[in-house]
Design an enzyme around this catalytic site. Structure first.
Site, PDB file in Angstrom:
ATOM      1  N   TYR A  52       0.911  -1.096  -0.089  1.00 56.67           N
ATOM      2  CA  TYR A  52       0.112   0.061  -0.209  1.00 56.67           C
ATOM      3  C   TYR A  52       0.973   1.201   0.110  1.00 56.67           C
ATOM      4  CZ  TYR A  52      -4.117  -3.096   0.342  1.00 56.67           C
ATOM      5  OH  TYR A  52      -5.138  -3.895   0.185  1.00 56.67           O
ATOM      6  N   GLN A  87     -15.291   1.880  -6.320  1.00 58.03           N
ATOM      7  CA  GLN A  87     -14.446   0.818  -5.593  1.00 58.03           C
ATOM      8  C   GLN A  87     -12.969   1.212  -5.320  1.00 58.03           C
ATOM      9  OE1 GLN A  87     -15.508  -3.004  -7.441  1.00 58.03           O
ATOM     10  NE2 GLN A  87     -16.072  -1.402  -9.165  1.00 58.03           N
ATOM     11  N   ASP A  90      -8.143   5.327  -4.516  1.00 57.40           N
ATOM     12  CA  ASP A  90      -7.292   6.483  -4.811  1.00 57.40           C
ATOM     13  C   ASP A  90      -8.175   7.701  -4.689  1.00 57.40           C
ATOM     14  OD1 ASP A  90      -7.867   5.644  -8.018  1.00 57.40           O
ATOM     15  OD2 ASP A  90      -8.644   7.453  -7.319  1.00 57.40           O
ATOM     16  N   HIS A 105     -14.748   0.674  -0.577  1.00 58.90           N
ATOM     17  CA  HIS A 105     -13.510  -0.160  -0.475  1.00 58.90           C
ATOM     18  C   HIS A 105     -12.461   0.691   0.368  1.00 58.90           C
ATOM     19  CE1 HIS A 105     -14.511  -3.166  -4.041  1.00 58.90           C
ATOM     20  NE2 HIS A 105     -15.525  -3.311  -3.038  1.00 58.90           N
ATOM     21  N   ASN A 194     -17.164   1.317 -20.298  1.00 62.23           N
ATOM     22  CA  ASN A 194     -15.874   0.410 -20.099  1.00 62.23           C
ATOM     23  C   ASN A 194     -15.036   0.310 -21.426  1.00 62.23           C
ATOM     24  OD1 ASN A 194     -15.074  -0.825 -17.588  1.00 62.23           O
ATOM     25  ND2 ASN A 194     -15.141  -2.807 -19.002  1.00 62.23           N
ATOM     26  N   GLU A 196     -14.025  -2.638 -22.392  1.00 59.90           N
ATOM     27  CA  GLU A 196     -14.536  -3.674 -23.110  1.00 59.90           C
ATOM     28  C   GLU A 196     -15.886  -4.182 -22.435  1.00 59.90           C
ATOM     29  OE1 GLU A 196     -11.097  -5.905 -22.809  1.00 59.90           O
ATOM     30  OE2 GLU A 196     -11.112  -6.249 -20.639  1.00 59.90           O
ATOM     31  N   ALA A 212     -11.928   5.550 -21.060  1.00 63.26           N
ATOM     32  CA  ALA A 212     -12.868   6.477 -20.056  1.00 63.26           C
ATOM     33  C   ALA A 212     -12.599   7.999 -20.390  1.00 63.26           C
ATOM     34  CB  ALA A 212     -12.821   6.237 -18.659  1.00 63.26           C
TER      35      ALA A 212
HETATM   36  N1  APR Z   1     -11.017   3.063 -19.658  1.00 65.89           N
HETATM   37  C1  APR Z   1     -12.181   2.504 -19.381  1.00 65.89           C
HETATM   38  N2  APR Z   1     -12.124   1.259 -18.724  1.00 65.89           N
HETATM   39  C2  APR Z   1     -10.834   0.642 -18.674  1.00 65.89           C
HETATM   40  C3  APR Z   1      -9.665   1.455 -19.185  1.00 65.89           C
HETATM   41  C4  APR Z   1      -9.794   2.496 -19.757  1.00 65.89           C
HETATM   42  N3  APR Z   1      -8.748   3.461 -19.874  1.00 65.89           N
HETATM   43  N4  APR Z   1      -8.850   0.768 -18.760  1.00 65.89           N
HETATM   44  C5  APR Z   1      -9.134  -0.402 -18.423  1.00 65.89           C
HETATM   45  N5  APR Z   1     -10.577  -0.537 -18.099  1.00 65.89           N
HETATM   46  C6  APR Z   1     -11.289  -1.427 -17.662  1.00 65.89           C
HETATM   47  C7  APR Z   1     -11.143  -3.098 -17.888  1.00 65.89           C
HETATM   48  O1  APR Z   1     -11.654  -3.414 -19.160  1.00 65.89           O
HETATM   49  C8  APR Z   1     -11.769  -3.732 -16.685  1.00 65.89           C
HETATM   50  O2  APR Z   1     -13.031  -4.086 -17.099  1.00 65.89           O
HETATM   51  O3  APR Z   1     -11.383  -1.483 -16.178  1.00 65.89           O
HETATM   52  C9  APR Z   1     -11.808  -2.657 -15.628  1.00 65.89           C
HETATM   53  C10 APR Z   1     -10.922  -2.937 -14.686  1.00 65.89           C
HETATM   54  O4  APR Z   1     -11.123  -4.125 -13.726  1.00 65.89           O
HETATM   55  P1  APR Z   1     -10.497  -4.494 -12.454  1.00 65.89           P
HETATM   56  O5  APR Z   1      -9.069  -4.499 -12.719  1.00 65.89           O
HETATM   57  O6  APR Z   1     -11.002  -6.068 -12.009  1.00 65.89           O
HETATM   58  O7  APR Z   1     -10.627  -3.392 -11.425  1.00 65.89           O
HETATM   59  P2  APR Z   1     -12.083  -3.257 -10.644  1.00 65.89           P
HETATM   60  O8  APR Z   1     -13.285  -3.582 -11.716  1.00 65.89           O
HETATM   61  O9  APR Z   1     -12.340  -1.733 -10.215  1.00 65.89           O
HETATM   62  O10 APR Z   1     -11.927  -4.133  -9.486  1.00 65.89           O
HETATM   63  C11 APR Z   1     -13.014  -4.267  -8.519  1.00 65.89           C
HETATM   64  O11 APR Z   1     -11.546  -5.811  -7.166  1.00 65.89           O
HETATM   65  O12 APR Z   1      -9.407  -6.547  -6.157  1.00 65.89           O
HETATM   66  C12 APR Z   1     -10.568  -5.770  -6.006  1.00 65.89           C
HETATM   67  O13 APR Z   1     -10.760  -4.213  -4.443  1.00 65.89           O
HETATM   68  C13 APR Z   1     -10.173  -4.360  -5.570  1.00 65.89           C
HETATM   69  O14 APR Z   1     -11.710  -2.236  -6.122  1.00 65.89           O
HETATM   70  C14 APR Z   1     -10.942  -3.660  -6.809  1.00 65.89           C
HETATM   71  C15 APR Z   1     -12.065  -4.668  -7.158  1.00 65.89           C
END
Ligand code: APR
Length: 225
Positions: A52, A87, A90, A105, A194, A196, A212
């Site tokens: 962290y 979630q 930051d 979170h 998103n 994807e 985004a």
């Molecule tokens: N613009 C839009 N979406 C994006 C971009 C971008 N530039 N880059 C990546 N993504 C999308 C990816 O396609 C993916 O679907 O962001 C998503 C990120 O997914 P994760 O890495 O799983 O992150 P998140 O969904 O926030 O995870 C949820 O999991 O590990 C725990 O506590 C942690 O809060 C986190 C939770």
């Protein structure tokens, strides 16, 4: 018009902060059982603090991007009442100017005493010898919600989503619950923004794919004219 926006790591990717499950995501470099569970913290608190501390330093070096800024502008609009449920741990939404942000979170800027549950603003670098300012126990941890723990303010979040006219999910893979299930509670139109399709993409009324920093400002301009 009541809008609830759920954000995930994908909204901060273009600010230079990594995601968790993408190709080079954090969970490809760390075992989440070691750094994102209470059991892992009990086994090796120094490893958890190192994890962290590195993320806190990355966050301090990062800046909000056009997607964070667009949501901050949307919050200022007179015709829409926006709540961001993130979630992310930051503080880029706040640094973009957003005021109504719920960190389900927790936050990298928060410290928590595992002994007495006291909370205070975390220093940039924490280590297992830090003493709690209230009970003086060396049991300080980041104030983040780990796997197996209960996310913050879920009752309030669920009520807000159920009462929303629009629920939009931005930058999340929808792999982690209860965040991924919020779309089921939505009382109005639902939209996925998103890079994807997420694991819950078919649960949304509409979806738009792309970075985004492109699709969020476009959406906000369509909403506010
Ligand atoms: N613009 C839009 N979406 C994006 C971009 C971008 N530039 N880059 C990546 N993504 C999308 C990816 O396609 C993916 O679907 O962001 C998503 C990120 O997914 P994760 O890495 O799983 O992150 P998140 O969904 O926030 O995870 C949820 O999991 O590990 C725990 O506590 C942690 O809060 C986190 C939770």
């Amino acid at each position: 018009m009541e809008i609830v926006v759920l954000t995930g790591a994908g909204i901060s990717t273009e600010s230079g902060l990594g995601t968790f499950r993408d190709a080079d995501g954090l969970w490809t470099h760390y075992d989440l059982n070691d750094v994102a569970t209470a059991e892992g913290f009990g086994r090796d608190p120094a490893l958890v603090h190192d994890f962290y501390n590195a993320r806190r330093a990355n966050c301090a070096d990062a800046a909000p991007n056009a997607a964070h800024n667009a949501l901050a502008n949307l919050e200022k609009s007179a015709t829409h009442n926006l709540t961001i449920v993130t979630q992310n741990v930051d503080d880029l939404h706040e640094r973009a100017g957003s005021r109504t942000v719920i960190h389900m979170h927790g936050t990298l800027t928060g410290a928590l005493c595992a002994a007495c549950q006291h909370r205070w603003r975390a220093p940039l670098v924490m280590d297992p010898t830090d003493l709690c300012p209230r009970c003086a126990t060396p049991a300080t941890r980041p104030d983040v919600v780990w796997f197996g723990e209960i996310p913050y303010q879920m009752d309030r979040i669920s009520e807000l989503v159920a009462a929303s006219d629009i629920f939009a999910a931005i930058g999340t893979s929808a792999e982690v619950y209860p965040a991924a299930g919020l779309v089921e509670l939505a009382g109005g139109e639902t939209l996925e923004l998103n890079l994807e399709p997420s694991a819950r993409t078919n649960s949304f009324d509409r979806r738009r794919f792309g970075p985004a920093t492109e699709i969020v400002p476009e959406w906000v301009v369509e909403l506010t004219g």
